[in-house]
Scaffold this active site. Structure first.
Site, short mmCIF file in Angstrom:
data_model
loop_
_atom_site.label_atom_id
_atom_site.label_comp_id
_atom_site.label_asym_id
_atom_site.label_seq_id
_atom_site.Cartn_x
_atom_site.Cartn_y
_atom_site.Cartn_z
N ARG A 1 2.50 3.92 -1.88
CA ARG A 1 2.31 5.36 -1.71
C ARG A 1 1.01 5.61 -0.97
NH1 ARG A 1 6.29 7.62 -4.50
NH2 ARG A 1 7.16 6.41 -6.19
N ASN B 1 4.02 11.73 -0.28
CA ASN B 1 4.50 12.92 -0.99
C ASN B 1 3.65 14.10 -0.54
OD1 ASN B 1 6.58 11.78 -2.76
ND2 ASN B 1 4.87 10.59 -3.55
N HIS C 1 -1.02 -7.64 -4.93
CA HIS C 1 -1.50 -7.43 -3.57
C HIS C 1 -0.42 -7.80 -2.57
CE1 HIS C 1 -2.53 -11.70 -4.32
NE2 HIS C 1 -2.16 -11.86 -3.06
N GLU D 1 -4.48 -9.33 1.00
CA GLU D 1 -5.10 -10.64 1.14
C GLU D 1 -4.83 -11.13 2.57
OE1 GLU D 1 -5.14 -14.97 -1.13
OE2 GLU D 1 -3.42 -13.64 -1.39
#
Length: 131
Positions: free
Chosen positions: A10, A57, A72, A122
């Site tokens: 998000r 959103n 990650h 990463e």
């Protein structure tokens, strides 16, 4: 057999996230689907069919709480030192270079960077099991 196709995160600020992922990893928009309350933006690097899906959103005003379960994303690069220096020049705030050892041998060299929403990515030196 299942084939991984995308991972979704998000994003609070679409423009800021798109700028980060373009500058940091060369990801470009492959599709943008706008709905009444949200948009799905798909990003991809030319070297891979795997996509990162950003969900924006429209009514969201505050940052997302990432919780304690998020791990990650990871990307592989040819020259970790050069990428780390480039991230510094781009003011993308990379973390320190790390050597991850197993049984006394380097398993991976990497650093982490956070996107504008706090997601960790990463960045790993290509080689070994990370090709």
């Amino acid at each position: 057999m299942a084939k991984p196709v995308h991972s979704m995160i998000r994003a609070l600020d679409e423009a800021r996230s798109l700028d980060f992922y373009r500058r940091a990893f060369g990801l470009e928009v492959t599709d943008r689907l706008k709905f009444a309350d949200f948009a799905l933006i798909y990003l991809r690097h030319p070297s891979s069919p795997f996509e990162l899906e950003l969900t924006v959103n429209f009514d969201r005003k505050e940052s997302y709480a990432l919780g304690d379960g998020y791990g990650h994303l990871a990307v592989v690069v040819e020259d970790l030192d050069a990428e780390h220096a480039r991230f510094e020049r781009e003011k993308l705030a990379p973390g320190p270079l790390r050597d991850f050892k197993h049984d006394g041998k380097t398993l991976a060299r990497f650093f982490f960077v956070s996107d504008p929403d706090g997601y960790k990515i990463e960045v790993i030196q290509r080689g070994g099991r990370f090709n």
